[in-house]
Design a protein around this motif. Structure first.
Motif, PDB file in Angstrom:
ATOM      1  N   MET A   1      42.677  46.245  55.181  1.00 25.71           N
ATOM      2  CA  MET A   1      41.859  46.600  54.022  1.00 25.71           C
ATOM      3  C   MET A   1      41.202  45.346  53.455  1.00 25.71           C
ATOM      4  N   THR A   2      39.901  45.405  53.169  1.00 25.82           N
ATOM      5  CA  THR A   2      39.173  44.275  52.636  1.00 25.82           C
ATOM      6  C   THR A   2      39.222  44.281  51.123  1.00 25.82           C
ATOM      7  N   THR A   3      39.651  43.194  50.549  1.00 24.69           N
ATOM      8  CA  THR A   3      39.716  43.101  49.099  1.00 24.69           C
ATOM      9  C   THR A   3      38.472  42.410  48.574  1.00 24.69           C
ATOM     10  N   ALA A   4      38.331  42.461  47.248  1.00 25.76           N
ATOM     11  CA  ALA A   4      37.188  41.792  46.617  1.00 25.76           C
ATOM     12  C   ALA A   4      37.194  40.308  46.911  1.00 25.76           C
ATOM     13  N   ALA A   5      38.381  39.754  47.111  1.00 23.75           N
ATOM     14  CA  ALA A   5      38.488  38.316  47.329  1.00 23.75           C
ATOM     15  C   ALA A   5      38.084  37.911  48.735  1.00 23.75           C
ATOM     16  N   THR A   6      37.989  38.877  49.662  1.00 19.42           N
ATOM     17  CA  THR A   6      37.703  38.523  51.043  1.00 19.42           C
ATOM     18  C   THR A   6      36.315  38.966  51.490  1.00 19.42           C
ATOM     19  N   ARG A   7      35.523  39.570  50.604  1.00 18.59           N
ATOM     20  CA  ARG A   7      34.167  39.947  50.981  1.00 18.59           C
ATOM     21  C   ARG A   7      33.351  38.699  51.255  1.00 18.59           C
ATOM     22  N   SER A   8      32.520  38.751  52.284  1.00 22.60           N
ATOM     23  CA  SER A   8      31.732  37.571  52.636  1.00 22.60           C
ATOM     24  C   SER A   8      30.795  37.165  51.512  1.00 22.60           C
ATOM     25  N   SER A   9      30.308  38.143  50.739  1.00 16.27           N
ATOM     26  CA  SER A   9      29.398  37.826  49.638  1.00 16.27           C
ATOM     27  C   SER A   9      30.089  37.006  48.552  1.00 16.27           C
ATOM     28  N   ASP A  10      31.411  37.154  48.439  1.00 16.49           N
ATOM     29  CA  ASP A  10      32.154  36.391  47.435  1.00 16.49           C
ATOM     30  C   ASP A  10      32.332  34.938  47.842  1.00 16.49           C
ATOM     31  N   ARG A  64      39.907  27.966  44.621  1.00 19.32           N
ATOM     32  CA  ARG A  64      40.396  28.196  45.987  1.00 19.32           C
ATOM     33  C   ARG A  64      41.915  28.099  46.047  1.00 19.32           C
ATOM     34  N   THR A  65      42.468  27.135  45.334  1.00 25.09           N
ATOM     35  CA  THR A  65      43.917  26.989  45.305  1.00 25.09           C
ATOM     36  C   THR A  65      44.568  28.189  44.638  1.00 25.09           C
ATOM     37  N   ALA A  66      43.940  28.691  43.578  1.00 27.26           N
ATOM     38  CA  ALA A  66      44.458  29.880  42.895  1.00 27.26           C
ATOM     39  C   ALA A  66      44.417  31.096  43.812  1.00 27.26           C
ATOM     40  N   LEU A  67      43.346  31.219  44.584  1.00 27.15           N
ATOM     41  CA  LEU A  67      43.220  32.345  45.516  1.00 27.15           C
ATOM     42  C   LEU A  67      44.365  32.353  46.519  1.00 27.15           C
ATOM     43  N   HIS A  68      44.638  31.193  47.091  1.00 25.74           N
ATOM     44  CA  HIS A  68      45.693  31.110  48.091  1.00 25.74           C
ATOM     45  C   HIS A  68      47.090  31.140  47.473  1.00 25.74           C
ATOM     46  N   SER A  69      47.134  31.020  46.142  1.00 21.36           N
ATOM     47  CA  SER A  69      48.424  31.087  45.452  1.00 21.36           C
ATOM     48  C   SER A  69      48.744  32.490  44.957  1.00 21.36           C
ATOM     49  N   GLY A  70      47.775  33.407  45.074  1.00 20.13           N
ATOM     50  CA  GLY A  70      48.062  34.783  44.710  1.00 20.13           C
ATOM     51  C   GLY A  70      47.073  35.475  43.796  1.00 20.13           C
ATOM     52  N   ASP A  71      46.123  34.735  43.214  1.00 22.55           N
ATOM     53  CA  ASP A  71      45.141  35.372  42.330  1.00 22.55           C
ATOM     54  C   ASP A  71      43.948  35.842  43.153  1.00 22.55           C
ATOM     55  N   ILE A  72      44.038  37.078  43.642  1.00 25.41           N
ATOM     56  CA  ILE A  72      42.982  37.614  44.498  1.00 25.41           C
ATOM     57  C   ILE A  72      41.764  38.072  43.710  1.00 25.41           C
ATOM     58  N   SER A  73      41.807  37.917  42.384  1.00 22.40           N
ATOM     59  CA  SER A  73      40.641  38.290  41.566  1.00 22.40           C
ATOM     60  C   SER A  73      39.583  37.195  41.567  1.00 22.40           C
ATOM     61  N   ILE A  74      39.925  36.032  42.082  1.00 19.09           N
ATOM     62  CA  ILE A  74      39.021  34.880  42.042  1.00 19.09           C
ATOM     63  C   ILE A  74      37.694  35.164  42.719  1.00 19.09           C
ATOM     64  N   GLY A  75      37.746  35.793  43.891  1.00 18.18           N
ATOM     65  CA  GLY A  75      36.524  36.033  44.651  1.00 18.18           C
ATOM     66  C   GLY A  75      35.510  36.857  43.892  1.00 18.18           C
ATOM     67  N   GLY A  76      35.963  37.915  43.240  1.00 16.49           N
ATOM     68  CA  GLY A  76      35.064  38.796  42.509  1.00 16.49           C
ATOM     69  C   GLY A  76      34.406  38.138  41.319  1.00 16.49           C
ATOM     70  N   LYS A  77      34.937  37.026  40.846  1.00 19.93           N
ATOM     71  CA  LYS A  77      34.360  36.329  39.689  1.00 19.93           C
ATOM     72  C   LYS A  77      33.259  35.344  40.099  1.00 19.93           C
ATOM     73  N   PRO A  84      27.528  27.046  39.532  1.00 21.11           N
ATOM     74  CA  PRO A  84      28.013  26.623  38.217  1.00 21.11           C
ATOM     75  C   PRO A  84      27.746  27.637  37.121  1.00 21.11           C
ATOM     76  N   LEU A  85      26.787  28.530  37.335  1.00 19.12           N
ATOM     77  CA  LEU A  85      26.472  29.538  36.325  1.00 19.12           C
ATOM     78  C   LEU A  85      27.533  30.628  36.257  1.00 19.12           C
ATOM     79  N   LYS A  86      28.446  30.646  37.208  1.00 23.06           N
ATOM     80  CA  LYS A  86      29.512  31.647  37.227  1.00 23.06           C
ATOM     81  C   LYS A  86      30.737  31.221  36.437  1.00 23.06           C
ATOM     82  N   TYR A  87      30.772  29.967  36.000  1.00 18.25           N
ATOM     83  CA  TYR A  87      31.946  29.499  35.272  1.00 18.25           C
ATOM     84  C   TYR A  87      32.056  30.207  33.933  1.00 18.25           C
TER      85      TYR A  87
END
Length: 266
Positions: A1-10, A64-77, A84-87
């Protein structure tokens, strides 16, 4: 299953970041070839663009470190796109650090990626997430100073050497300041997981003022002098002794409209 964190667009690099990197490359070429009639303008564009690139990489390292540590919401943000405009706070992460460089030649730490810490288990992971950003500045400083400590400056134009030296100074100041164990800075984020719940709750209200406190303390002459003595020591260890005035020349070129600086003591 593809999560929001693994979409290529993210994970696709943002055109905004690519544009900034292009400005860095073109202006770097202008500095190297002495293409500009006013070398200070080329140095200003090169160092500013490179500084913004380093800020983006700083935030990317946190994310990136947060993503690999368990926060899979990072990609969608959008944090993995280097945009830099996404911060969460573009003002703190980009605008203020750039203004401080323009004002006084100091690498002010930024930082504004929102990490859902409740998704992450383990104190070491939390500490590593906080440390990842300033460690990026350390790596950037090593890259900037590589020609110096590798004794590979033959054929490198003097103006480019000065620009690299000043950029290295910015990275070192950012790394040192960010590693301070002050609430609101990454250094405190490194030690926070190891503090008791009571201490964390007591310190939490001061987090929003940490950066301002550091800024105010740096105006104290003795603290300012001691801070830049430490920076000079690190630079000397990386092949840029203070008596060469390389960083001072770089700063003067960067601030081509004035020779005065409220922070740096060349």
């Amino acid at each position: 299953m593809t999560t929001a964190a693994t979409r290529s667009s993210d994970r696709r690099i943002s055109p905004v970041f690519l544009g900034i990197a292009a400005v860095m490359a073109v202006s770097g070429w202008a500095v190297w070839t002495d293409f500009s009639a006013n070398p200070g303008v080329a140095v200003f564009l090169f160092v500013t663009a490179a500084w913004i690139v380093s800020l983006c990489l700083h935030e990317y390292a946190h994310a990136r470190t947060a993503l690999h540590s368990g926060d899979i919401s990072i990609g969608g943000k959008g944090y993995l796109t280097l945009n830099p405009l996404k911060y969460t706070h573009a003002l703190l992460s980009i605008v203020l650090p750039v203004l401080f460089v323009i004002m006084g030649g100091i690498g002010l730490p930024g930082g504004a990626v929102f990490i859902e810490r409740n998704r992450i288990q383990g104190r070491w992971k939390h500490s590593l997430i906080s440390a990842a950003g300033p460690l990026t500045n350390v790596l950037f400083a090593l890259a900037c100073t590589a020609p110096f400590w590798l004794h590979a400056l033959d054929g490198v134009p003097a103006t480019f050497v000065y620009a690299l030296g000043f950029l290295a100074l910015l990275q070192i100041t950012a790394a040192i300041l960010n590693f301070l164990p002050v609430p609101g800075l990454d250094g405190y984020g490194v030690i926070e997981p190891w503090l008791s719940y009571k201490i964390r709750r007591q310190v939490e209200p001061f987090g929003q003022f940490g950066l301002l406190a550091v800024f105010a303390v740096l105006f104290i002459p003795s603290v300012n002098a001691g801070f830049f003595d430490l920076v000079d020591t690190v630079l000397s260890g990386l092949g840029i002794p203070s008596d060469t005035n390389i960083t001072a020349w770089g700063q003067n070129l960067y601030r081509f409209w004035t020779d005065q600086s409220p922070f740096c003591q060349p």
